[in-house]
Design a protein around this motif. Structure first.
Motif, PDB file in Angstrom:
ATOM      1  N   ALA A   6       0.856  -1.184   0.000  1.00  0.00           N
ATOM      2  CA  ALA A   6       0.000   0.000   0.000  1.00  0.00           C
ATOM      3  C   ALA A   6       0.891   1.232   0.000  1.00  0.00           C
ATOM      4  CB  ALA A   6      -0.914   0.005   1.220  1.00  0.00           C
ATOM      5  N   CYS A   7       0.690   2.105  -0.989  1.00  0.00           N
ATOM      6  CA  CYS A   7       1.514   3.307  -1.129  1.00  0.00           C
ATOM      7  C   CYS A   7       0.670   4.527  -0.771  1.00  0.00           C
ATOM      8  CB  CYS A   7       2.038   3.433  -2.550  1.00  0.00           C
ATOM      9  SG  CYS A   7       3.052   2.032  -3.074  1.00  0.00           S
ATOM     10  N   LEU A   8       1.028   5.178   0.337  1.00  0.00           N
ATOM     11  CA  LEU A   8       0.263   6.305   0.866  1.00  0.00           C
ATOM     12  C   LEU A   8       0.981   7.604   0.559  1.00  0.00           C
ATOM     13  CD1 LEU A   8      -0.649   3.758   2.466  1.00  0.00           C
ATOM     14  CD2 LEU A   8      -0.945   5.221   4.452  1.00  0.00           C
ATOM     15  N   LEU A  36       0.386  -3.480  -6.072  1.00  0.00           N
ATOM     16  CA  LEU A  36       0.422  -2.149  -5.489  1.00  0.00           C
ATOM     17  C   LEU A  36      -0.981  -1.571  -5.355  1.00  0.00           C
ATOM     18  CD1 LEU A  36       3.417  -0.679  -7.561  1.00  0.00           C
ATOM     19  CD2 LEU A  36       3.495  -1.851  -5.356  1.00  0.00           C
ATOM     20  N   ALA A  37      -1.236  -0.939  -4.223  1.00  0.00           N
ATOM     21  CA  ALA A  37      -2.488  -0.224  -3.994  1.00  0.00           C
ATOM     22  C   ALA A  37      -2.154   1.233  -3.734  1.00  0.00           C
ATOM     23  CB  ALA A  37      -3.240  -0.822  -2.812  1.00  0.00           C
ATOM     24  N   ARG A  38      -2.864   2.108  -4.417  1.00  0.00           N
ATOM     25  CA  ARG A  38      -2.560   3.542  -4.373  1.00  0.00           C
ATOM     26  C   ARG A  38      -3.501   4.260  -3.399  1.00  0.00           C
ATOM     27  NH1 ARG A  38      -0.251   6.136  -8.622  1.00  0.00           N
ATOM     28  NH2 ARG A  38      -0.929   4.443 -10.006  1.00  0.00           N
ATOM     29  N   PHE A  39      -2.916   5.012  -2.467  1.00  0.00           N
ATOM     30  CA  PHE A  39      -3.683   5.840  -1.534  1.00  0.00           C
ATOM     31  C   PHE A  39      -3.098   7.248  -1.552  1.00  0.00           C
ATOM     32  CE2 PHE A  39      -4.176   1.492  -0.084  1.00  0.00           C
ATOM     33  CZ  PHE A  39      -5.522   1.402   0.252  1.00  0.00           C
ATOM     34  N   GLY A  40      -3.266   7.936  -2.671  1.00  0.00           N
ATOM     35  CA  GLY A  40      -2.745   9.287  -2.812  1.00  0.00           C
ATOM     36  C   GLY A  40      -3.863  10.292  -2.990  1.00  0.00           C
ATOM     37  N   ALA A  41      -3.736  11.451  -2.368  1.00  0.00           N
ATOM     38  CA  ALA A  41      -4.743  12.504  -2.470  1.00  0.00           C
ATOM     39  C   ALA A  41      -4.052  13.841  -2.705  1.00  0.00           C
ATOM     40  CB  ALA A  41      -5.598  12.568  -1.212  1.00  0.00           C
ATOM     41  N   ASN A  42      -4.478  14.543  -3.722  1.00  0.00           N
ATOM     42  CA  ASN A  42      -3.859  15.820  -4.065  1.00  0.00           C
ATOM     43  C   ASN A  42      -3.926  16.813  -2.908  1.00  0.00           C
ATOM     44  OD1 ASN A  42      -3.432  14.800  -6.609  1.00  0.00           O
ATOM     45  ND2 ASN A  42      -5.050  15.980  -7.600  1.00  0.00           N
ATOM     46  N   GLY A  43      -2.797  17.465  -2.657  1.00  0.00           N
ATOM     47  CA  GLY A  43      -2.754  18.536  -1.672  1.00  0.00           C
ATOM     48  C   GLY A  43      -2.707  18.106  -0.225  1.00  0.00           C
ATOM     49  N   ASP A  44      -2.642  16.801   0.028  1.00  0.00           N
ATOM     50  CA  ASP A  44      -2.697  16.330   1.409  1.00  0.00           C
ATOM     51  C   ASP A  44      -1.509  16.789   2.240  1.00  0.00           C
ATOM     52  OD1 ASP A  44      -5.134  15.103   1.554  1.00  0.00           O
ATOM     53  OD2 ASP A  44      -4.343  13.107   1.988  1.00  0.00           O
ATOM     54  N   PHE A  45      -1.822  17.153   3.485  1.00  0.00           N
ATOM     55  CA  PHE A  45      -0.831  17.362   4.527  1.00  0.00           C
ATOM     56  C   PHE A  45      -0.777  16.083   5.356  1.00  0.00           C
ATOM     57  CE2 PHE A  45      -1.880  21.519   3.121  1.00  0.00           C
ATOM     58  CZ  PHE A  45      -0.849  22.381   3.477  1.00  0.00           C
ATOM     59  N   ALA A  46       0.179  15.994   6.259  1.00  0.00           N
ATOM     60  CA  ALA A  46       0.265  14.815   7.122  1.00  0.00           C
ATOM     61  C   ALA A  46      -1.018  14.641   7.927  1.00  0.00           C
ATOM     62  CB  ALA A  46       1.471  14.932   8.048  1.00  0.00           C
ATOM     63  N   HIS A  47      -1.638  15.747   8.317  1.00  0.00           N
ATOM     64  CA  HIS A  47      -2.905  15.669   9.050  1.00  0.00           C
ATOM     65  C   HIS A  47      -3.957  14.941   8.229  1.00  0.00           C
ATOM     66  CE1 HIS A  47      -6.535  16.824  11.209  1.00  0.00           C
ATOM     67  NE2 HIS A  47      -7.013  17.287  10.069  1.00  0.00           N
ATOM     68  N   ALA A  58      -8.359  -1.647   7.330  1.00  0.00           N
ATOM     69  CA  ALA A  58      -9.417  -2.637   7.123  1.00  0.00           C
ATOM     70  C   ALA A  58      -8.955  -3.816   6.278  1.00  0.00           C
ATOM     71  CB  ALA A  58     -10.627  -1.972   6.476  1.00  0.00           C
ATOM     72  N   ASP A  59      -8.020  -3.558   5.369  1.00  0.00           N
ATOM     73  CA  ASP A  59      -7.500  -4.631   4.509  1.00  0.00           C
ATOM     74  C   ASP A  59      -5.983  -4.519   4.498  1.00  0.00           C
ATOM     75  OD1 ASP A  59      -7.279  -6.723   2.708  1.00  0.00           O
ATOM     76  OD2 ASP A  59      -7.677  -5.451   0.953  1.00  0.00           O
ATOM     77  N   PRO A  60      -5.340  -4.871   5.601  1.00  0.00           N
ATOM     78  CA  PRO A  60      -3.908  -4.574   5.756  1.00  0.00           C
ATOM     79  C   PRO A  60      -3.030  -5.303   4.741  1.00  0.00           C
ATOM     80  CG  PRO A  60      -4.756  -5.850   7.641  1.00  0.00           C
ATOM     81  CD  PRO A  60      -5.922  -5.532   6.763  1.00  0.00           C
ATOM     82  N   PRO A  61      -2.092  -4.582   4.155  1.00  0.00           N
ATOM     83  CA  PRO A  61      -1.147  -5.162   3.199  1.00  0.00           C
ATOM     84  C   PRO A  61       0.046  -5.780   3.926  1.00  0.00           C
ATOM     85  CG  PRO A  61      -0.736  -2.840   3.369  1.00  0.00           C
ATOM     86  CD  PRO A  61      -1.881  -3.132   4.310  1.00  0.00           C
ATOM     87  N   ASP A  62       0.987  -6.277   3.150  1.00  0.00           N
ATOM     88  CA  ASP A  62       2.234  -6.792   3.721  1.00  0.00           C
ATOM     89  C   ASP A  62       3.217  -5.660   4.003  1.00  0.00           C
ATOM     90  OD1 ASP A  62       1.459  -9.594   3.303  1.00  0.00           O
ATOM     91  OD2 ASP A  62       1.718  -9.127   1.177  1.00  0.00           O
ATOM     92  N   VAL A  63       3.171  -4.649   3.142  1.00  0.00           N
ATOM     93  CA  VAL A  63       4.128  -3.531   3.206  1.00  0.00           C
ATOM     94  C   VAL A  63       3.368  -2.224   3.013  1.00  0.00           C
ATOM     95  CG1 VAL A  63       6.059  -2.413   2.011  1.00  0.00           C
ATOM     96  CG2 VAL A  63       6.094  -4.889   2.380  1.00  0.00           C
ATOM     97  N   ILE A  64       3.771  -1.201   3.733  1.00  0.00           N
ATOM     98  CA  ILE A  64       3.208   0.145   3.565  1.00  0.00           C
ATOM     99  C   ILE A  64       4.350   1.125   3.333  1.00  0.00           C
ATOM    100  CG2 ILE A  64       1.946   2.030   4.668  1.00  0.00           C
ATOM    101  CD1 ILE A  64       0.491  -0.102   6.349  1.00  0.00           C
ATOM    102  N   GLN A 114      -2.130  -1.417  14.345  1.00  0.00           N
ATOM    103  CA  GLN A 114      -3.359  -2.010  13.841  1.00  0.00           C
ATOM    104  C   GLN A 114      -3.168  -2.853  12.592  1.00  0.00           C
ATOM    105  OE1 GLN A 114      -6.679   0.724  13.688  1.00  0.00           O
ATOM    106  NE2 GLN A 114      -6.116   1.702  15.608  1.00  0.00           N
ATOM    107  N   THR A 115      -1.936  -2.982  12.122  1.00  0.00           N
ATOM    108  CA  THR A 115      -1.617  -3.898  11.023  1.00  0.00           C
ATOM    109  C   THR A 115      -0.321  -4.621  11.373  1.00  0.00           C
ATOM    110  OG1 THR A 115      -0.134  -2.538   9.650  1.00  0.00           O
ATOM    111  CG2 THR A 115      -2.502  -2.117   9.446  1.00  0.00           C
ATOM    112  N   ASP A 116      -0.043  -5.674  10.621  1.00  0.00           N
ATOM    113  CA  ASP A 116       1.234  -6.384  10.762  1.00  0.00           C
ATOM    114  C   ASP A 116       2.197  -5.999   9.645  1.00  0.00           C
ATOM    115  OD1 ASP A 116       0.474  -7.825  13.060  1.00  0.00           O
ATOM    116  OD2 ASP A 116      -0.605  -9.293  11.832  1.00  0.00           O
ATOM    117  N   ALA A 117       1.883  -4.936   8.934  1.00  0.00           N
ATOM    118  CA  ALA A 117       2.684  -4.542   7.779  1.00  0.00           C
ATOM    119  C   ALA A 117       4.048  -3.998   8.203  1.00  0.00           C
ATOM    120  CB  ALA A 117       1.947  -3.484   6.969  1.00  0.00           C
ATOM    121  N   THR A 118       5.020  -4.193   7.329  1.00  0.00           N
ATOM    122  CA  THR A 118       6.307  -3.523   7.449  1.00  0.00           C
ATOM    123  C   THR A 118       6.145  -2.123   6.864  1.00  0.00           C
ATOM    124  OG1 THR A 118       7.439  -5.632   7.158  1.00  0.00           O
ATOM    125  CG2 THR A 118       8.743  -3.632   6.870  1.00  0.00           C
TER     126      THR A 118
END
Length: 239
Positions: A6-8, A36-47, A58-64, A114-118
């Motif tokens: 999962a790529c945030l 690969l799963a994409r979790f990108g949002a334009n203009g996002d801050f860390a908040h 909810a659907d934890p990946p192996d790697v984040i 809340q996940t076991d992801a690396t």
């Protein structure tokens, strides 16, 4: 065995205005090696990122992987339209270095518990291409904060900013002053692509920029460095 990643991130991860580093990463890996799963949002801050983790948990990946902080760093610069960004992104307070670290730390803590992801945190790309300029120094300062958050929260730190700094030093680019892109300028990039058929690399080249199209969003060379640091880490992780 396929690794689910999962790529945030922000617009660099969404890849509407940038060359897609997820696509470049997938090409670097053997067929079927990663999903690969994409979790990108334009203009996002860390908040903002910290508030939209439900789908990942909810659907934890192996790697984040997390690539966030460019907009937080931009907000620290003079002349950045902070109030407009706060309204557009519904920020409850004015962006600051301390708040950035707090929000990023909270996001990593939730993902870790809340996940076991690396989890791996990328430092942010260089802002602009004048390494001694205020924008580049801000991106360096926020990258150091990311390294601190990674250490504190048992995550891996991936040195994208450092690789881009090295690339720019080797390229010795022309000293083009940093200009923060306006919303109209970002839309013009989409228009040039759709109506004129200009690639992001063509736009970048015509502006004399080495790694970006507009001092922020990545061309193929900049995005390839993001793919490289993730790919190198994934290979080491499996060794």
């Amino acid at each position: 065995m396929t690794t689910r990643v999962a790529c945030l991130g922000d617009s660099l991860t969404r890849a509407q205005f940038s060359v897609d580093y997820l696509d470049l990463l997938e090409r670097r890996r053997p067929p079927g090696d990663v999903r690969l799963a994409r979790f990108g949002a334009n203009g996002d801050f860390a908040h903002n990122l910290s508030r939209r983790l439900d789908a990942v948990v909810a659907d934890p990946p192996d790697v984040i992987t997390v690539l966030i902080g460019t907009n937080d760093a931009r907000a620290s610069l003079a002349d950045y339209p902070v109030e407009r960004a706060m309204k557009r992104k519904q920020l409850p307070q004015r962006p600051s270095a301390g708040w950035f670290q707090q929000c990023l730390g909270a996001a990593v803590e939730r993902l870790r518990t809340q996940t076991d992801a690396t989890i791996a945190l990328l430092s942010i790309p260089v802002l602009g291409q004048q390494l001694d300029g205020p924008a580049a120094r801000a991106s360096q300062a926020y990258s150091r904060m990311i390294a601190e958050v990674a250490t504190t929260n048992q995550a891996t730190y991936l040195p994208l900013h450092e690789r881009q700094t090295e690339e720019l030093r080797q390229a010795d680019p022309p000293p083009i002053p940093y200009r923060d892109p306006t919303p109209a300028a970002s839309v013009s990039v989409l228009v040039r692509r759709a109506l004129l058929g200009h690639s992001l690399d063509t736009i970048s080249r015509r502006r004399g920029l080495v790694l970006t199209t507009d001092h922020i969003h990545q061309n193929s060379r900049g995005a390839a460095l993001a793919a490289e640091v993730i790919d190198t880490w994934l290979s080491t992780r499996r060794a």
